[in-house]
Design a protein around this motif. Structure first.
Motif, mmCIF file in Angstrom:
data_model
loop_
_atom_site.group_PDB
_atom_site.id
_atom_site.type_symbol
_atom_site.label_atom_id
_atom_site.label_comp_id
_atom_site.label_asym_id
_atom_site.label_seq_id
_atom_site.Cartn_x
_atom_site.Cartn_y
_atom_site.Cartn_z
ATOM 1 N N ARG A 131 0.834 -1.202 0.000
ATOM 2 C CA ARG A 131 0.000 0.000 0.000
ATOM 3 C C ARG A 131 0.872 1.256 0.000
ATOM 4 N NH1 ARG A 131 -5.232 1.656 2.171
ATOM 5 N NH2 ARG A 131 -5.678 -0.536 2.617
ATOM 6 N N ILE A 132 1.919 1.245 0.813
ATOM 7 C CA ILE A 132 2.826 2.402 0.893
ATOM 8 C C ILE A 132 3.546 2.605 -0.437
ATOM 9 C CG2 ILE A 132 4.889 3.331 2.003
ATOM 10 C CD1 ILE A 132 2.456 3.462 3.791
ATOM 11 N N VAL A 133 4.018 1.518 -1.037
ATOM 12 C CA VAL A 133 4.707 1.627 -2.331
ATOM 13 C C VAL A 133 3.764 2.212 -3.381
ATOM 14 C CG1 VAL A 133 5.717 0.307 -4.235
ATOM 15 C CG2 VAL A 133 6.384 -0.194 -1.882
ATOM 16 N N ARG A 134 2.521 1.770 -3.355
ATOM 17 C CA ARG A 134 1.542 2.290 -4.324
ATOM 18 C C ARG A 134 1.300 3.784 -4.092
ATOM 19 N NH1 ARG A 134 0.016 1.852 -9.384
ATOM 20 N NH2 ARG A 134 -2.114 2.531 -9.710
ATOM 21 N N LEU A 135 1.235 4.207 -2.840
ATOM 22 C CA LEU A 135 1.058 5.626 -2.533
ATOM 23 C C LEU A 135 2.274 6.429 -2.999
ATOM 24 C CD1 LEU A 135 -0.538 5.367 1.037
ATOM 25 C CD2 LEU A 135 -1.659 6.203 -1.043
ATOM 26 N N GLN A 136 3.465 5.859 -2.828
ATOM 27 C CA GLN A 136 4.672 6.532 -3.327
ATOM 28 C C GLN A 136 4.569 6.741 -4.829
ATOM 29 O OE1 GLN A 136 7.787 3.870 -2.119
ATOM 30 N NE2 GLN A 136 8.064 4.822 -0.118
ATOM 31 N N GLU A 137 4.137 5.711 -5.546
ATOM 32 C CA GLU A 137 4.023 5.810 -7.000
ATOM 33 C C GLU A 137 2.974 6.842 -7.409
ATOM 34 O OE1 GLU A 137 5.108 1.190 -8.237
ATOM 35 O OE2 GLU A 137 3.019 1.818 -8.081
ATOM 36 N N ASP A 138 1.807 6.800 -6.758
ATOM 37 C CA ASP A 138 0.723 7.715 -7.125
ATOM 38 C C ASP A 138 1.126 9.171 -6.994
ATOM 39 O OD1 ASP A 138 -0.955 5.667 -7.740
ATOM 40 O OD2 ASP A 138 -2.076 5.709 -5.861
ATOM 41 N N ASN A 139 2.027 9.459 -6.055
ATOM 42 C CA ASN A 139 2.403 10.856 -5.791
ATOM 43 C C ASN A 139 3.744 11.247 -6.409
ATOM 44 O OD1 ASN A 139 0.069 11.545 -4.281
ATOM 45 N ND2 ASN A 139 0.897 10.468 -2.509
ATOM 46 N N MET A 140 4.269 10.387 -7.288
ATOM 47 C CA MET A 140 5.466 10.768 -8.040
ATOM 48 C C MET A 140 5.096 11.839 -9.064
ATOM 49 S SD MET A 140 8.351 9.240 -7.350
ATOM 50 C CE MET A 140 9.040 7.805 -6.522
ATOM 51 N N VAL A 141 5.859 12.897 -9.103
ATOM 52 C CA VAL A 141 5.620 13.971 -10.074
ATOM 53 C C VAL A 141 6.416 13.652 -11.331
ATOM 54 C CG1 VAL A 141 5.825 16.437 -10.540
ATOM 55 C CG2 VAL A 141 5.238 15.653 -8.234
ATOM 56 N N LEU A 142 5.713 13.450 -12.424
ATOM 57 C CA LEU A 142 6.353 13.047 -13.678
ATOM 58 C C LEU A 142 6.719 14.264 -14.517
ATOM 59 C CD1 LEU A 142 3.984 10.081 -14.597
ATOM 60 C CD2 LEU A 142 6.116 10.019 -13.281
ATOM 61 N N LYS A 143 7.928 14.263 -15.034
ATOM 62 C CA LYS A 143 8.417 15.364 -15.856
ATOM 63 C C LYS A 143 8.193 15.041 -17.343
ATOM 64 C CE LYS A 143 10.223 17.253 -12.146
ATOM 65 N NZ LYS A 143 10.125 16.169 -11.164
ATOM 66 N N PRO A 144 8.197 16.041 -18.206
ATOM 67 C CA PRO A 144 7.987 15.794 -19.640
ATOM 68 C C PRO A 144 8.956 14.784 -20.235
ATOM 69 C CG PRO A 144 7.798 18.132 -19.163
ATOM 70 C CD PRO A 144 8.256 17.488 -17.897
#
Length: 575
Positions: free
Chosen positions: A356-369
């Motif tokens: 669950r924590i890993v998924r939350l980390q992924e969801d809140n990653m800010v993706l650059k162009p």
């Protein structure tokens, strides 16, 4: 400090947290004043933290450690006093010696370094406010993503900047061997642990009791990397459960009312170790951590690494998560100081919590162009016209937003593409009007294997950015591959049309039969193709060449050599 707002496209009007560039103030004021400023963080329940030496005494006098010492004494035949001394030596080697004077030195040095390396270091303000509140209420465990050595330095720097309690950080023994730097890290809050404990019962007892004592007493937020090590591919790694078990156990035993787990997502526009990671994946040994190596790495200070976004997520209450899943009353049936293996339901809960924590980390990653551009270039290894790359980047941006990607798009697309290519000029170049991956130029004649290695470094470095968007597209891409496979085997069932995928919400996908979805379907298939080829190579190796008794250490180089042979034989023309 200046702030800007990023938007989540799950709802075009739903605002994601404001981000504040903490380097802006550093560029306009004295770093020395910053390092020497008044630092008075709010602490857990207002308690005064005990000194590092007192903390060690509490651990050495604990009932649990004494119980294990007596066990080890009986098993080994050595006197308890000798085992007690061994425990004291282990703890001395392990324990941090957090000193504010050392932290101030780091704050000054890191301010200078960060301003040179990065254009911006952006932090979500609301996340900082949530963390500040969480620290006062319950013990806090910080769980950052781990993509760079810079992560733990960055975390401490941010908490110091916002006047928050500095974390104590689990660090590998590798760093302790660095002269001077190892001790500096120890005095800034690092405690050192072995990479593996094997069956060392005493070491495990000292380590677990040390961590639990810090947690129970609210000494400081505890920080560790759930993945255990840096991800060389920038994909999330399988979480390690040992430390997570330790920090959750005091809640199960009723020693604390709750524990707050705080996922932290650290997103780099350009990763400092990008080429190093690619070489490690290709079998080049990892450089040993050393002070001399650190000094040699000073040349990176002349490079531009773009921006960093750090997102402090919503604190996750262990108490709330465990409600109805774990029967804590069973922990009352045994004395608390007797170590016990986690029950099956407890282990299942910890495992689910980790993912669950890993998924939350992924969801809140800010993706650059560049993440989107790298994805497109890897599906067009022969290169793309700049205008086509720009057009496809706009298209892919729209697709990513439809799947709730968290994007940072600071300028019009043409400018964003141009600046991204400039920042990543070591990976991609523009020749005429064509963009293609950069392959290192050899100094002289090279063998086919050496030429392939140079190309692989470029592709793998680029792939580390592509991998950052996988969590956004993974589910629809897997479905697209299944549909493509079905269509290939039963073409008569797809008369005159092709399937496309439309996001229904963040957790589900449905299909529509239409002619307009072919670009999306092709992109999704291309996204997973390298991974499917990798599985194919492994399966072929196991069927054709693997021998019995192959160890894990032998297996990876053997598969790598087998893959090289296949590529040079033309088994994968696209490479």
């Amino acid at each position: 400090m200046a702030s800007k707002t990023l938007y989540s496209q799950r709802d075009p009007m739903l605002k994601r947290d404001c981000f504040e560039d903490i380097l802006e103030e550093r560029r306009n004021s004295s770093d020395l004043k910053y390092a020497l400023r008044c630092y008075a963080p709010v602490l857990y329940k207002g308690v005064t933290p005990c000194k590092a030496n007192m903390l060690k005494n509490i651990v050495l006098q604990s009932d649990q450690l004494h119980y294990v010492i007596n066990q080890v004494s009986q098993e080994s035949g050595e006197a308890p006093d000798i085992i007690q001394e061994e425990a004291s030596v282990i703890l001395e080697e392990m324990a941090h010696r957090l000193q504010i004077s050392t932290v101030r030195c780091f704050a000054f040095a890191l301010s200078k370094a960060f301003k040179t390396l990065f254009q911006h270091v952006c932090v979500n303000e609301e996340g900082i406010q949530r963390l500040q509140q969480a620290i006062q209420e319950h013990p806090v465990v910080l769980l950052p993503s781990h993509r760079s050595y810079m992560d733990f330095l960055l975390m401490s720097y941010i908490l110091y900047t916002y006047d928050l309690a500095l974390p104590v950080i689990a660090a590998g023994m590798d760093f302790m061997g660095m002269k001077f730097v190892g001790e500096m890290l120890r005095m800034s809050g690092a405690f050192f642990i072995r990479r593996s404990f094997g069956g060392d019962k005493l070491y495990w007892a000292v380590f677990s009791e040390y961590v639990k004592t810090m947690l129970r007493n609210g000494f400081a937020p505890i920080e560790f990397f759930l993945e255990g090590t840096r991800s060389r591919t920038c994909k999330s790694l399988t979480p390690k459960l040992g430390l997570l078990n330790i920090v959750i156990e005091p809640f199960f035993k009723g020693e604390v009312f709750d524990v707050n787990l705080v996922p932290v997502s650290i997103s780099y526009e350009r990763i400092l170790e990008e080429s190093l990671y690619a070489r490690e994946l290709l079998g080049v040994p990892k450089p040993k951590e050393s002070t001399s190596g650190l000094l040699k790495a000073r040349r990176i200070l002349s490079e531009d690494y773009g921006s960093i976004h750090v997102y402090f997520g919503q604190p996750v209450s262990v108490r709330s998560l465990a409600q109805g899943k774990v029967n804590r009353s069973t922990y009352n049936l045994f004395p608390r100081h007797i170590p016990r293996k986690p029950m099956e339901e407890t282990q299942s809960f910890v495992n689910d919590t980790a993912y669950r924590i890993v998924r939350l980390q992924e969801d809140n990653m800010v993706l650059k162009p560049w993440v989107l551009m790298a994805s497109l270039l890897l599906q067009n290894l022969e290169g793309l016209e700049l205008s086509v790359l720009t057009e496809q980047t706009v298209w892919l941006r729209g697709l990513a937003l439809s799947y709730a990607a968290f994007l940072d798009w600071p300028a019009p697309t043409a400018k964003v593409v141009s600046s991204s290519l400039a920042l990543h000029r070591g990976l991609a170049c523009v020749s005429g009007d064509r963009v293609s991956l950069v392959v290192g130029e050899p100094l002289g004649p090279v063998t086919p294997e050496e030429a392939l290695f140079n190309r692989a470094v470029s592709v793998l470095s680029c792939a580390s950015y592509r991998n950052q968007v996988l969590h956004v597209f993974l589910r629809p891409a897997m479905l697209a591959v299944a549909m493509h496979t079905a269509a290939s085997s039963k073409k008569s069932e797809w008369p005159g049309c092709r399937p496309t995928l439309i996001s229904f919400n963040n957790n589900s996908t449905f299909m529509v039969m239409t002619d307009i979805g072919q670009p999306t379907l092709s992109f999704f298939n291309g996204l997973l193709e390298p991974f499917l080829q990798g599985y194919q190579v492994v399966c072929r190796y196991l069927c054709e060449e693997a021998s019995e008794g192959l160890t894990e250490k032998q297996y990876i180089p053997a598969v790598r050599s087998f893959a090289v042979k296949l590529i040079l034989a033309g088994a994968f023309p696209s490479l």
